[in-house]
Design a protein around this motif. Structure first.
Motif, PDB file in Angstrom:
ATOM      1  N   ARG A 225      22.722  25.395   6.183  1.00 55.82           N
ATOM      2  CA  ARG A 225      24.018  24.881   5.736  1.00 55.82           C
ATOM      3  C   ARG A 225      25.043  26.012   5.632  1.00 55.82           C
ATOM      4  NH1 ARG A 225      24.085  22.821   0.747  1.00 55.82           N
ATOM      5  NH2 ARG A 225      26.014  21.704   1.194  1.00 55.82           N
ATOM      6  N   ARG A 228      30.748  26.834  10.126  1.00 54.26           N
ATOM      7  CA  ARG A 228      31.167  27.718  11.198  1.00 54.26           C
ATOM      8  C   ARG A 228      32.473  28.408  10.819  1.00 54.26           C
ATOM      9  NH1 ARG A 228      30.863  26.698  17.680  1.00 54.26           N
ATOM     10  NH2 ARG A 228      31.468  28.826  18.285  1.00 54.26           N
ATOM     11  N   TRP A 383      25.562  29.739  17.395  1.00 58.56           N
ATOM     12  CA  TRP A 383      26.429  28.564  17.451  1.00 58.56           C
ATOM     13  C   TRP A 383      26.382  27.860  18.803  1.00 58.56           C
ATOM     14  CZ3 TRP A 383      27.649  26.210  13.273  1.00 58.56           C
ATOM     15  CH2 TRP A 383      27.714  26.933  12.072  1.00 58.56           C
ATOM     16  N   PRO A 386      23.296  25.421  17.147  1.00 57.87           N
ATOM     17  CA  PRO A 386      23.188  25.653  15.704  1.00 57.87           C
ATOM     18  C   PRO A 386      22.154  24.759  15.035  1.00 57.87           C
ATOM     19  CG  PRO A 386      25.144  24.357  16.186  1.00 57.87           C
ATOM     20  CD  PRO A 386      24.584  24.781  17.507  1.00 57.87           C
ATOM     21  N   THR A 388      22.191  23.029  12.378  1.00 54.51           N
ATOM     22  CA  THR A 388      23.001  22.378  11.353  1.00 54.51           C
ATOM     23  C   THR A 388      22.225  21.243  10.686  1.00 54.51           C
ATOM     24  OG1 THR A 388      23.901  20.841  12.972  1.00 54.51           O
ATOM     25  CG2 THR A 388      25.122  22.890  12.618  1.00 54.51           C
TER      26      THR A 388
END
Length: 418
Positions: A225, A228, A383, A386, A388
């Motif tokens: 978490r 970006r 990225w 990612p 996420t």
């Protein structure tokens, strides 16, 4: 789909609870109905405040807070935990489609495996550690400060003085592990238990230990978490940073000594039994635990690299992933799952948990141009794919879809009622 997630706490007292809570939130944001069942009541993490998440506390007590004899008994087999879990599942207005267990050793105990098996539902267990196979949970010998090489519950395992606390604690953990194995063998005969691994390395180690065909092995990354943002400028930092509990098995002492030899300061964000010893090392600074936002800001300001040189076979330390996401080079142990995400000499370094090897790498980090290049590459590479919360929840939905489809097959239905 309705998923019931089980764990010890509704607050992140460890990595397992952190991932369980974040999983619940990510799934709810994808429209999955989630019931989070936690053993110990108390204040819940704000992430669980979502209309798609129903929370059920079982009113149990953390065994670490019990008198020693009581904690030992309940840690081995907590009948009350099993009774309350069964009642909680039966009382849900709408039954879940599957069950996902994240942690059980602090309040739920191995007794919950019998409840999960009797439910007849597909069951997933995320392996944040080695407790499903290894009595002390980390497959590490605290007496020799090296990873274990013994077969769990073998004669060598039974007699090894490997426990971090005492022979008595080792005895309790051995009994718990044996009881746990028996409960799984009885409950999941003829139908699989889905095991979710958080790194390729831990999967490669655990699959042979667990051995037989009762398990289907899956692989899902833990969520990271980190929002970006522009990459950090690690070349402007002054220190090698360590984030986490300050212990020998996590290699905190290695960071302090290796940084001293390399002529760099070391920064420790966290606390633990080595805190005072670390403060005595020239150039070392211990700032204690900090909130996540403050940790990220401190790393962006101070860290030339984040180091996680674990001596134990760590499954996947999040600190490495978080560093890469921020554009900070990472230095990981060659025993840790997180090393899989590092490109050697491109986004960081993977080294043995050894002072000399670390000092050599830390010495290279004095080169501003190299550190800046590593940080930029780390940010770009992370990225591009990612880890996420959204990606994590998507991977879980794919996993669950496969589990429920398998559960509808005739072979599963027959085994569920055997």
């Amino acid at each position: 789909m309705h998923v019931a997630i089980l764990t010890n706490f509704a607050t992140p007292k460890g990595g397992a609870e952190k991932v369980a809570i974040e999983s619940a939130r990510g799934l709810a944001e994808r429209g999955v109905a989630v019931t989070l069942i936690h053993g110990v009541d108390g204040q819940a993490d704000p992430l669980l405040d979502h209309p798609g998440i129903h929370r059920v506390g079982l009113g149990l007590t953390d065994v670490w807070e019990r008198p020693a004899w009581r904690g030992a008994i309940e840690g081995i087999w907590n009948r009350e935990a099993a009774r309350r879990l069964a009642a909680a599942l039966a009382a849900l207005p709408a039954g879940p489609d599957l069950l996902h267990l994240h942690q059980w050793t602090r309040s739920l105990s191995p007794a919950v495996f019998s409840v999960l098996a009797r439910s007849g539902l597909p069951v997933a267990v995320t392996l944040h550690d080695y407790f499903l196979a290894c009595p002390n949970g980390v497959y590490y010998r605290f007496d020799t400060a090296e990873p274990c090489t013994l077969t769990p519950l073998s004669a060598g395992c039974l007699t090894a003085s490997c426990d971090p606390q005492s022979p008595a604690h080792k005895g309790v953990r051995l009994v718990r592990s044996a009881v746990q194995s028996a409960a799984i063998a009885r409950g999941f005969t003829g139908r699989p238990l889905d095991l979710v691994h958080v790194s390729d390395g831990s999967r490669a180690r655990l699959a042979p230990m667990l051995g037989d065909g009762r398990f289907r092995h899956r692989r899902v990354d833990n969520p990271v978490r980190v929002a970006r943002a522009a990459p950090a400028d690690p070349a402007s930092g002054d220190a090698v940073a360590f984030v986490g509990r300050l212990t020998r098995e996590k290699g905190a002492d290695l960071v302090a000594e290796a940084a001293r030899r390399a002529g760099l300061p070391s920064l420790f964000i966290g606390d633990g039994p080595l805190a005072d010893a670390l403060r005595a090392v020239p150039g070392a600074e211990v700032v204690g635990w900090r909130p996540p936002a403050e940790v990220e800001a401190l790393l962006r300001r101070r860290a030339r690299a984040v180091a996680a040189p674990a001596r134990w076979l760590e499954t996947g330390p999040l600190t490495v992933y978080e560093a890469l996401a921020a554009g900070i080079p990472a230095v990981a142990s060659d025993r840790a799952g997180a090393g899989e995400k590092i490109r050697e000499a491109e986004t960081g370094f993977v080294v043995a948990p050894d002072v000399a090897a670390l000092a050599e790498v830390f010495g290279r980090l004095k080169d501003d141009a190299l550190v800046r290049r590593l940080g930029e590459a780390a940010h770009t590479r992370y990225w591009s794919a990612p880890m996420t919360l959204e990606a994590h929840a998507g991977a879980l939905c794919d996993l669950y879809a496969g589990m429920t489809e398998a559960a509808e097959a005739p072979s599963f239905q027959r085994s569920a009622v055997m």
